[in-house]
Design a protein around this motif. Structure first.
Motif, PDB file in Angstrom:
ATOM      1  N   ASP A 159      10.603   5.541  -8.263  1.00  0.00           N
ATOM      2  CA  ASP A 159       9.321   4.922  -9.399  1.00  0.00           C
ATOM      3  C   ASP A 159       9.336   3.581  -9.006  1.00  0.00           C
ATOM      4  O   ASP A 159       8.055   2.993  -9.350  1.00  0.00           O
ATOM      5  CB  ASP A 159      10.069   5.260 -10.618  1.00  0.00           C
ATOM      6  N   LEU A 160      10.282   2.681  -8.560  1.00  0.00           N
ATOM      7  CA  LEU A 160       9.998   1.337  -8.447  1.00  0.00           C
ATOM      8  C   LEU A 160      10.012   1.023  -6.878  1.00  0.00           C
ATOM      9  O   LEU A 160      10.863   1.526  -6.093  1.00  0.00           O
ATOM     10  CB  LEU A 160      11.102   0.427  -9.202  1.00  0.00           C
ATOM     11  N   ILE A 161       9.349  -0.177  -6.398  1.00  0.00           N
ATOM     12  CA  ILE A 161       9.061  -0.654  -5.118  1.00  0.00           C
ATOM     13  C   ILE A 161       9.110  -2.233  -5.515  1.00  0.00           C
ATOM     14  O   ILE A 161       8.636  -2.801  -6.082  1.00  0.00           O
ATOM     15  CB  ILE A 161       7.745  -0.248  -4.799  1.00  0.00           C
ATOM     16  N   CYS A 162      10.269  -2.816  -4.461  1.00  0.00           N
ATOM     17  CA  CYS A 162      10.464  -4.048  -4.637  1.00  0.00           C
ATOM     18  C   CYS A 162      10.141  -4.723  -3.241  1.00  0.00           C
ATOM     19  O   CYS A 162      10.303  -4.335  -2.120  1.00  0.00           O
ATOM     20  CB  CYS A 162      11.918  -4.520  -4.870  1.00  0.00           C
ATOM     21  N   VAL A 163       9.362  -5.843  -3.178  1.00  0.00           N
ATOM     22  CA  VAL A 163       9.069  -6.456  -2.082  1.00  0.00           C
ATOM     23  C   VAL A 163       9.310  -8.041  -2.066  1.00  0.00           C
ATOM     24  O   VAL A 163       9.295  -8.476  -3.222  1.00  0.00           O
ATOM     25  CB  VAL A 163       7.427  -6.505  -1.694  1.00  0.00           C
ATOM     26  N   GLY A 164       9.814  -8.539  -1.046  1.00  0.00           N
ATOM     27  CA  GLY A 164      10.109 -10.178  -0.931  1.00  0.00           C
ATOM     28  C   GLY A 164       9.060 -10.953  -0.439  1.00  0.00           C
ATOM     29  O   GLY A 164       8.486 -10.356   0.722  1.00  0.00           O
ATOM     30  N   GLN A 169      -0.597  -5.770  -5.357  1.00  0.00           N
ATOM     31  CA  GLN A 169      -0.820  -7.064  -4.901  1.00  0.00           C
ATOM     32  C   GLN A 169      -0.203  -8.025  -6.224  1.00  0.00           C
ATOM     33  O   GLN A 169      -0.626  -7.905  -7.284  1.00  0.00           O
ATOM     34  CB  GLN A 169      -2.016  -7.368  -4.636  1.00  0.00           C
ATOM     35  N   PRO A 170       0.600  -9.038  -5.786  1.00  0.00           N
ATOM     36  CA  PRO A 170       1.014 -10.141  -6.674  1.00  0.00           C
ATOM     37  C   PRO A 170      -0.142 -10.857  -7.068  1.00  0.00           C
ATOM     38  O   PRO A 170      -1.140 -10.955  -6.689  1.00  0.00           O
ATOM     39  CB  PRO A 170       2.118 -10.756  -5.851  1.00  0.00           C
ATOM     40  N   GLU A 171       0.201 -11.355  -8.411  1.00  0.00           N
ATOM     41  CA  GLU A 171      -0.825 -12.116  -8.882  1.00  0.00           C
ATOM     42  C   GLU A 171      -1.034 -13.615  -8.039  1.00  0.00           C
ATOM     43  O   GLU A 171      -2.332 -13.829  -8.083  1.00  0.00           O
ATOM     44  CB  GLU A 171      -0.474 -12.900 -10.489  1.00  0.00           C
ATOM     45  N   LEU A 198       5.217   2.375  -8.988  1.00  0.00           N
ATOM     46  CA  LEU A 198       4.310   3.459  -7.901  1.00  0.00           C
ATOM     47  C   LEU A 198       3.656   4.168  -8.845  1.00  0.00           C
ATOM     48  O   LEU A 198       2.225   4.420  -8.375  1.00  0.00           O
ATOM     49  CB  LEU A 198       5.281   4.227  -7.017  1.00  0.00           C
ATOM     50  N   GLN A 199       4.198   4.594 -10.049  1.00  0.00           N
ATOM     51  CA  GLN A 199       3.179   5.381 -10.687  1.00  0.00           C
ATOM     52  C   GLN A 199       1.785   4.940 -11.323  1.00  0.00           C
ATOM     53  O   GLN A 199       0.914   5.274 -11.076  1.00  0.00           O
ATOM     54  CB  GLN A 199       3.846   6.182 -11.921  1.00  0.00           C
ATOM     55  N   THR A 200       2.041   3.523 -11.866  1.00  0.00           N
ATOM     56  CA  THR A 200       0.942   2.784 -12.384  1.00  0.00           C
ATOM     57  C   THR A 200       0.212   1.758 -11.495  1.00  0.00           C
ATOM     58  O   THR A 200      -0.761   1.522 -11.679  1.00  0.00           O
ATOM     59  CB  THR A 200       1.334   2.415 -13.669  1.00  0.00           C
ATOM     60  N   GLY A 201       1.146   1.385 -10.565  1.00  0.00           N
ATOM     61  CA  GLY A 201       0.593   0.428  -9.522  1.00  0.00           C
ATOM     62  C   GLY A 201       0.607  -1.020 -10.104  1.00  0.00           C
ATOM     63  O   GLY A 201       0.074  -1.617  -9.659  1.00  0.00           O
ATOM     64  N   GLN A 202       0.978  -1.299 -11.280  1.00  0.00           N
ATOM     65  CA  GLN A 202       1.216  -2.360 -12.051  1.00  0.00           C
ATOM     66  C   GLN A 202       2.527  -3.415 -11.642  1.00  0.00           C
ATOM     67  O   GLN A 202       3.520  -2.665 -11.143  1.00  0.00           O
ATOM     68  CB  GLN A 202       1.156  -2.174 -13.349  1.00  0.00           C
ATOM     69  N   ARG A 218       0.877  -1.298   0.087  1.00  0.00           N
ATOM     70  CA  ARG A 218      -0.078   0.186  -0.109  1.00  0.00           C
ATOM     71  C   ARG A 218       1.030   1.215  -0.156  1.00  0.00           C
ATOM     72  O   ARG A 218       2.097   1.274   0.725  1.00  0.00           O
ATOM     73  CB  ARG A 218      -0.926   0.120   1.311  1.00  0.00           C
ATOM     74  N   ALA A 219       0.474   2.198  -0.811  1.00  0.00           N
ATOM     75  CA  ALA A 219       1.179   3.495  -0.767  1.00  0.00           C
ATOM     76  C   ALA A 219       0.126   4.507  -0.055  1.00  0.00           C
ATOM     77  O   ALA A 219      -1.032   4.781  -0.677  1.00  0.00           O
ATOM     78  CB  ALA A 219       1.469   4.096  -2.203  1.00  0.00           C
TER      79      ALA A 219
END
Length: 866
Positions: A458-463, A441-443, A475-479, A427-428
């Motif tokens: 611009d980019l957000i990485c999660v493990g 959310q991941p697929e 972050l800009q598109t949420g994709q 969440r942002a």
């Protein structure tokens, strides 16, 4: 960077004790864990004033000078003296209204002490004492217990006086008190709302009462040290007795009136949990369902209890109440939720409303401007705290459904906060408009363990936890931009690093490896795992600086890697550094226990010279990267109510089955579900909570760092620095005589430069004050760049001395105009930026200090002009 840090403030549950109390200056005192916290409601500040060894259960404050407290191990702390109670149960402690005595209620005894803890008198009771209250003149005490009766105890030894018992209730007594306006009235209230008004009379005495008085006079009273002549008191004794004391043996208390609150509050009534009484004969009643009711007592009227207000202020039971000296503010404490409310009942508005953070914090981060601290909790709630006042200023309603595992501000986007959770969402938040503007959310549903934000934002990485993949979001598109695989175990940490004009992503995992990913070089298409570096055990945390990576492993190692050469530079063995205490139900001492001796979180300072690490212990370790040594260990808490604080074990408490008898017999302990490592907040017991560090972070100025732990969020700040003499800036032209000469000749530029080089605080302050405001524009451009930091520090000191804020702001404005290249851009001086952050913090502090008086003055002027 300054390495001398000390704990400055703590963000945690506002109230965990059973008592709230206002001082005469309208300062609210409450117990939070093992600390007494002081809430200044005028300046909007909170600070700890007393630390105890265990969690505070009861306390009493008189005139903001004498403090007494009782912890959950029944240790008494009175004015700096620690006393171990032989009795296993202490129910309450209170100072007398005159401040000369202290009364402590034990299991079935009421003992009165002096301030030096010397016994004055002991009152015994056949039943357990549940509470007591002082009379306004400090001569009598009303005590009530399990027999549902109220006893009037006299503090001193009156010859003809025997303890009076008031019996009219069938249920447990909630409170009893004398009316301040008239000593001849006593009010008693039980938990089901029955209120009795007792009146002292001397003209209505029955034969049974007279017979009892005669029988009492005939008894020998050698234990009081007086003779059997009861005709009159001595003349000197009468001088020290009040009118009520002189006549109390001649009369008795009768039940004059009674009323039931339940009849007035049919729909909203519940069992009474707390009662507070004010000297204006106002009674505040807090109930189990969160209803707050205000009554006015008028003994001469019928009914004598007049309802003023009644409303539901919270959804949980009100455990404790307090009212200030003026009778305008009511403080409410809810221990189940850790909530603290200060309510102004006349205007029906909140003065303070704070929610719990105790034992729930999982991660924290601080904004770039050092003004706001964002905290993630075990229940998925994200709160924003003001760094200056330590008050919660916002709470996001659009929250996670599970534990928050990572939280971070976007480096290049002002007011954007990113969080991830075990519910599988990213969440942002916009912290300016206070809303969630992006949910990612991941697929495949996955529990997200960690996150990091690319420096451009611009980019957000999660493990993820399972499958073991890294998800890259825009972050800009949420994709979802890319999925990176390669790890063979859950991912524990992520971090971006800028090396050789490239932005690389470093990931650590339980598969004993860290991997380096060049996202832009691979065109965002390939799914390979990147370069891999192997370790001896599982990776728990990592931190990055220029071309180096620090990796913490479960084997108790801290490994420093060189990215360019892919070689290990050096290794720290942190077993002894991070070693904590013995966990409950363990029969091994802390030194012999090899479990949990590793770092859970590590962080480099902004200049990369120091490394900070914390784990499952009360110690936070600070390392010097240049000399590769441990500089200092900071103690997170001294609260022995937490688990893992004691280093040694007492084998007297170990039975044949290697079980700790002292801990297994604790009634407050509640077991978790089998296999569950996290605890249930609704069933928590403070003694079962293990001490541990979840997250830590340095500020941009390197002068503070924040720690998220089981105690809440601790803020460690640098100790005020001394100004040292620098011989390199001094030559034969720099002297006190030359500085005085330049001031006399009104050469303020030369005088300021010479005083900055000499760097003597008194001389520098005198020169700074003597400079007129008209000369600032011409003086600042002539200051060398090497002395700008010292000049800014002088401005901070001048503002802290409550000097004219306007003149200091003029200095700062001119420095920003003339030295813009030194402050902004790629060649910016980090020291100047850090000092400017301190200046901004001081300005914000001064603004908050003068904001309320200015508003009041404006309202008064508008009223006078109308």
């Amino acid at each position: 960077m300054i390495t001398q840090f000390e704990e400055q403030s703590l963000l945690r549950s506002p109230t965990t004790s059973k008592i709230l109390q206002f001082t005469s200056d309208n300062i609210l005192i409450c117990g939070s864990g093992n600390r007494l916290m002081e809430y200044n409601l005028y300046n909007n500040t909170v600070k700890p004033i007393i630390n105890t060894r265990y969690n505070v259960k009861y306390f009493s404050v008189y005139n903001q000078q004498f403090y007494s407290s009782v912890d959950d191990q029944n240790n008494i702390l009175c004015n700096g003296k620690h006393i171990k109670s032989k009795n296993s149960q202490i129910k309450q402690i209170k100072h007398s209204p005159d401040g000369k005595m202290i009364a402590i209620a034990y299991h079935n005894k009421l003992i009165i002490y002096t301030l030096e803890m010397e016994k004055i008198k002991v009152h015994s009771n056949k039943h357990k004492i549940n509470g007591f209250s002082w009379s306004p003149d400090s001569r009598f005490i009303l005590s009530w217990g399990d027999d549902n009766s109220v006893i009037i105890n006299n503090v001193f030894k009156l010859r003809l006086y025997t303890d009076i018992m008031l019996q009219a209730h069938k249920f447990k007594i909630a409170s009893a008190f004398f009316l301040v306006s008239n000593f001849q009235y006593i009010v008693t209230i039980d938990i089901l709302g029955k209120v009795c008004l007792w009146k002292f009379v001397m003209d209505y005495i029955t034969e049974q009462y007279e017979n009892r008085q005669k029988c009492q006079k005939s008894k020998p009273m050698h234990h009081l040290g007086v003779e059997n002549d009861y005709s009159e008191y001595q003349a000197d004794e009468l001088l020290y007795m009040s009118d009520f004391e002189r006549n109390i043996h001649k009369g008795r208390f009768i039940l004059e009136k009674k009323i039931n609150i339940k009849e007035k509050l049919v729909k909203h009534f519940a069992s009474i949990k707390s009662i507070a009484y004010h000297s204006t004969n106002m009674v505040i009643v807090g109930m189990k369902n969160g209803v707050l009711t205000l009554f006015k007592i008028e003994p001469s009227e019928d009914p004598f209890l007049i309802q003023l207000q009644s409303f539901q202020i919270t959804q949980t039971q009100i455990d404790t109440l307090a009212i200030n000296k003026n009778g305008n503010w009511i403080a409410l404490g809810m221990r189940n939720t850790g909530q603290l409310i200060v309510w102004e009942w006349r205007s029906q508005s909140y003065i303070l409303n704070q929610q719990s953070l105790s034992y729930e914090t999982t991660c924290c981060t601080i904004s770039q401007d050092l003004t706001t601290i964002a905290v993630g909790t075990l229940g998925g709630i994200i709160r924003l705290y003001d760094q200056t006042s330590n008050f919660c200023i916002a709470k996001f309603n659009d929250q996670h459904n599970s534990k928050v595992t990572g939280i971070k501000y976007c480096p290049s986007k002002q007011g954007v906060l990113i969080s991830c959770s075990l519910d599988g969402t990213l969440r942002a938040y916009d912290t300016i408009r206070l809303k969630c503007f992006r949910v990612m959310q991941p697929e495949i549903l996955n529990q997200l363990q960690c996150l990091d934000v690319e420096p451009s934002g611009d980019l957000i990485c999660v493990g993820g936890f399972d499958p073991y993949e890294i998800y890259v979001f825009s972050l800009q598109t949420g994709q979802l931009v890319e999925v990176i695989s390669g790890h063979q175990a859950p991912i524990t940490s992520l971090s971006f690093i800028q090396a050789e004009e490239k932005v690389l992503l470093v990931s650590g995992s339980w598969d004993k490896t860290i991997r380096i990913h060049d996202l832009y070089a691979r065109g965002m298409k390939e799914g390979s795992g990147g370069d891999s570096m192997l370790h001896n055990s599982e990776v728990t945390a990592l931190a990055v600086r220029d071309n180096q990576i620090a990796v913490a492993t479960m084997g108790g190692e801290l490994v420093i890697w060189d990215i360019n050469e892919s070689l290990i530079l050096f290794t720290f063995d942190v077993h002894r550094d991070v070693q904590g205490g013995r966990i409950s139900k363990e029969t091994l001492a802390a030194q012999k226990n090899q479990n949990l001796k590793f770092f859970v979180t590590i962080e480099f300072s902004k200049d990369g010279q120091y490394l900070l690490g914390g784990g499952n212990s009360k110690f936070i370790c600070l390392y010097d990267m240049k000399y590769r040594i441990l500089i200092r260990r900071f103690v997170l808490s001294n609260n022995l109510s937490l688990d893992g604080m004691k280093l040694k074990i007492n084998f007297k408490n170990i039975d044949q089955e290697n079980q700790n008898i002292e801990e297994s017999n604790d009634e407050n302990q509640k077991e978790n579900l089998p296999g569950a490592k996290t605890f249930d907040v609704s069933k928590r017991s403070t003694k079962r909570v293990p001490v541990q560090v979840f997250n830590l972070q340095f500020t941009e100025s390197n002068r503070e760092f924040i720690v998220s732990s089981c105690e809440g969020v601790s803020i460690f700040g640098s100790i005020k620095r001394r100004q040292y003499f620098d011989p390199l800036d001094v030559d034969e032209t720099v002297s006190l005589e030359e500085i005085q000469k330049q001031i006399n000749e009104q050469n303020y530029t030369e005088a300021l430069i010479l005083s900055l080089k000499l760097n003597i605080a008194i001389i520098l302050d005198q020169v700074f004050v003597s400079i007129p405001l008209d000369s600032i524009i011409s003086i600042v451009p002539a200051i060398p760049e090497s002395l700008i930091v010292r000049l800014l520090e002088t401005i901070i000191i001048s503002m802290q001395k409550n000097r004219q804020v306007e003149s200091c702001l003029i200095w700062i404005k001119q420095i920003l105009i003339d030295f813009a290249s030194l402050i902004k851009g790629s060649t910016a001086n980090k020291k100047v930026q850090n000092v400017l952050q301190e200046v901004l913090k001081q300005i914000r502090h001064d603004f908050n200090r003068i904001k309320n008086p200015i508003r009041k003055s404006i309202n008064i002027l508008e009223y006078l002009s109308s």
